[in-house]
Design a protein around this motif. Structure first.
Motif, PDB file in Angstrom:
ATOM      1  N   THR A 316       0.832  -1.206   0.000  1.00 52.97           N
ATOM      2  CA  THR A 316       0.000   0.000   0.000  1.00 52.97           C
ATOM      3  C   THR A 316       0.864   1.252   0.000  1.00 52.97           C
ATOM      4  O   THR A 316       0.423   2.314  -0.419  1.00 52.97           O
ATOM      5  CB  THR A 316      -0.902   0.031   1.254  1.00 52.97           C
ATOM      6  OG1 THR A 316      -0.083  -0.159   2.416  1.00 52.97           O
ATOM      7  CG2 THR A 316      -1.952  -1.058   1.204  1.00 52.97           C
ATOM      8  N   LEU A 317       2.095   1.095   0.480  1.00 56.76           N
ATOM      9  CA  LEU A 317       2.969   2.257   0.639  1.00 56.76           C
ATOM     10  C   LEU A 317       4.424   1.836   0.517  1.00 56.76           C
ATOM     11  O   LEU A 317       4.837   0.821   1.076  1.00 56.76           O
ATOM     12  CB  LEU A 317       2.754   2.861   2.034  1.00 56.76           C
ATOM     13  CG  LEU A 317       3.723   3.979   2.454  1.00 56.76           C
ATOM     14  CD1 LEU A 317       3.349   5.279   1.761  1.00 56.76           C
ATOM     15  CD2 LEU A 317       3.710   4.167   3.961  1.00 56.76           C
ATOM     16  N   ILE A 318       5.180   2.627  -0.231  1.00 58.11           N
ATOM     17  CA  ILE A 318       6.640   2.442  -0.295  1.00 58.11           C
ATOM     18  C   ILE A 318       7.227   3.835  -0.077  1.00 58.11           C
ATOM     19  O   ILE A 318       6.914   4.762  -0.830  1.00 58.11           O
ATOM     20  CB  ILE A 318       7.085   1.927  -1.695  1.00 58.11           C
ATOM     21  CG1 ILE A 318       6.316   0.658  -2.074  1.00 58.11           C
ATOM     22  CG2 ILE A 318       8.593   1.696  -1.731  1.00 58.11           C
ATOM     23  CD1 ILE A 318       6.533   0.214  -3.520  1.00 58.11           C
ATOM     24  N   ARG A 319       8.039   3.969   0.946  1.00 64.09           N
ATOM     25  CA  ARG A 319       8.576   5.311   1.208  1.00 64.09           C
ATOM     26  C   ARG A 319       9.928   5.242   1.894  1.00 64.09           C
ATOM     27  O   ARG A 319      10.233   4.294   2.589  1.00 64.09           O
ATOM     28  CB  ARG A 319       7.595   6.103   2.079  1.00 64.09           C
ATOM     29  CG  ARG A 319       7.336   5.515   3.453  1.00 64.09           C
ATOM     30  CD  ARG A 319       6.712   6.535   4.392  1.00 64.09           C
ATOM     31  NE  ARG A 319       7.663   7.601   4.675  1.00 64.09           N
ATOM     32  CZ  ARG A 319       7.365   8.762   5.232  1.00 64.09           C
ATOM     33  NH1 ARG A 319       6.133   9.006   5.590  1.00 64.09           N
ATOM     34  NH2 ARG A 319       8.279   9.673   5.470  1.00 64.09           N
ATOM     35  N   PRO A 320      10.725   6.285   1.697  1.00 66.97           N
ATOM     36  CA  PRO A 320      11.948   6.364   2.509  1.00 66.97           C
ATOM     37  C   PRO A 320      11.517   6.646   3.950  1.00 66.97           C
ATOM     38  O   PRO A 320      10.467   7.263   4.156  1.00 66.97           O
ATOM     39  CB  PRO A 320      12.706   7.558   1.911  1.00 66.97           C
ATOM     40  CG  PRO A 320      11.736   8.313   1.077  1.00 66.97           C
ATOM     41  CD  PRO A 320      10.552   7.444   0.818  1.00 66.97           C
ATOM     42  N   PRO A 321      12.302   6.210   4.943  1.00 64.25           N
ATOM     43  CA  PRO A 321      11.887   6.414   6.327  1.00 64.25           C
ATOM     44  C   PRO A 321      11.619   7.877   6.650  1.00 64.25           C
ATOM     45  O   PRO A 321      10.647   8.207   7.315  1.00 64.25           O
ATOM     46  CB  PRO A 321      13.061   5.888   7.153  1.00 64.25           C
ATOM     47  CG  PRO A 321      13.726   4.892   6.278  1.00 64.25           C
ATOM     48  CD  PRO A 321      13.544   5.409   4.872  1.00 64.25           C
ATOM     49  N   HIS A 322      12.487   8.739   6.160  1.00 66.73           N
ATOM     50  CA  HIS A 322      12.357  10.151   6.537  1.00 66.73           C
ATOM     51  C   HIS A 322      11.468  10.909   5.563  1.00 66.73           C
ATOM     52  O   HIS A 322      11.628  10.780   4.368  1.00 66.73           O
ATOM     53  CB  HIS A 322      13.748  10.791   6.613  1.00 66.73           C
ATOM     54  CG  HIS A 322      13.701  12.211   7.056  1.00 66.73           C
ATOM     55  ND1 HIS A 322      14.419  13.199   6.432  1.00 66.73           N
ATOM     56  CD2 HIS A 322      13.047  12.813   8.054  1.00 66.73           C
ATOM     57  CE1 HIS A 322      14.193  14.349   7.040  1.00 66.73           C
ATOM     58  NE2 HIS A 322      13.363  14.140   8.020  1.00 66.73           N
TER      59      HIS A 322
END
Ligand SMILES: O=C(O)CCC(=O)C(=O)O
Ligand SMILES: [Fe+2]
Length: 322
Positions: A316-322
């Motif tokens: 559902t979501l792919i993101r860098p941590p920050h």
């Protein structure tokens, strides 16, 4: 400029409900959470731990030459902010959140609150917001719902003031009870999908004068915004995300493969996963903007740090941590 003077009419907002008396009453905590979309506690975080984190901010601001390190008010001395790291990148690089949440008294508080081991999502903002001369009528930095940009991670936002944040300093304002409806974000306006100005009724806005030791937990869909800093000092706060370790936690780790149709990840905790990617997967860069499906493979690569949230086989979501 005095912080005692009323900063703006805007701040005739209601006070946040304080929930200290509900601690240890699970049903009452849950009821307040469901009703309001937040829980606000006064003076519950270990003062020593909060002071140590504040010290990290102050050292950095001192190194940048914009405060006197020992000033309890964090008064801005007026030096140029041309090279000011607005997202406090030096603290990001040092993972300054880790020692704080590892402090036993801090960890114990969150365990007591959640009735579960805390699982920290390293989506952290270290905010050292300088005063601004700009006066825009809404005073909102950016009205949003975190959930819109973080689909599939059922976290709570954990907003921690590190200095006294009064009317003039601004702090955080939230819309009470508006976490249950559909998203307020305008889905017809990519890539940021802003919330229209009139989406929140005036009477829903709440805030408080925040003090070190306080903590505000917000529902992922509670509309909120930082308020511009009209004082003469820095506004110091950290926001991080939290959930119970027994919940549906995302995988936080290293990307091993990414295409427009699938993502593979190896988690720091040893979990691995391969999930499908589709047009509804919110793949985002650090600015929160949604990356079009065909551009996904160019935006991140194997070896990058990543958070992957999923439901079943689907990411559902792919993101860098920050
Ligand atoms: O502190 C702010 O200015 C905004 C905080 C925020 O958006 C959050 O904690 O999710
Ligand atoms: Fe937010």
């Amino acid at each position: 400029m005095s912080t005692a003077a009323p900063a703006s009419n805007q701040l005739r907002m209601r006070e946040l409900n304080v929930s200290n008396h509900l601690l240890d009453d699970r049903a009452a905590l849950d009821a307040a959470w469901e009703r309001d979309g937040y829980l606000f506690f006064r003076d519950v975080l270990d003062q020593g731990a909060v002071a140590r984190l504040r010290g990290v901010y102050m050292s950095e601001l001192d190194r940048l030459g914009v405060v006197n390190k020992d000033d309890p008010q964090a008064l801005y001395n007026g030096k140029s902010l041309d090279n000011f790291p607005f997202r406090m990148e030096p603290l990001v690089e040092r993972d300054s959140w880790r020692p704080v949440v590892s402090e036993p008294r801090i960890s114990e508080f969150f365990q007591r609150l959640l009735d579960d081991q805390p699982f920290w999502i390293p989506t952290v903002e270290y905010r050292a917001t300088p005063p601004t001369q700009e006066r825009n009528p809404s005073r909102m930095d950016y009205l949003h719902q975190d959930g819109f940009y973080n689909v599939g991670i059922p976290f709570r936002i954990c907003w921690i003031p590190l200095s006294v944040i009064d009317d003039a300093v601004g702090g955080l304002a939230l819309a009470e009870g508006l976490h249950t409806g559909p998203y307020l974000h305008d889905v017809s306006k990519p890539p940021l999908f802003p919330i229209p100005n009139d989406a929140v009724p005036d009477g829903a806005w709440c805030r408080a004068t925040y003090r070190p030791g306080d903590v505000l937990l917000m529902h992922i869909n509670t509309p909120h915004s930082g308020l511009a800093n009209y004082s003469d000092r820095f506004r110091l706060s950290m926001d991080i995300r939290l959930m119970g370790a027994s919940g549906h936690t995302p995988i936080i780790g290293t990307l091993t493969a990414l295409s427009s149709s699938s993502v593979s990840v190896i988690g720091d905790d040893g979990r691995t996963g391969k999930f499908t990617v589709d047009a509804d997967t919110y793949c985002r860069g650090i600015d929160g903007k949604k990356v079009p499906l065909e551009e996904i493979p160019q935006r991140m690569k194997a070896g990058d740090r990543v958070i992957v949230a999923f439901v079943g086989e689907r990411s559902t979501l792919i993101r860098p941590p920050h």
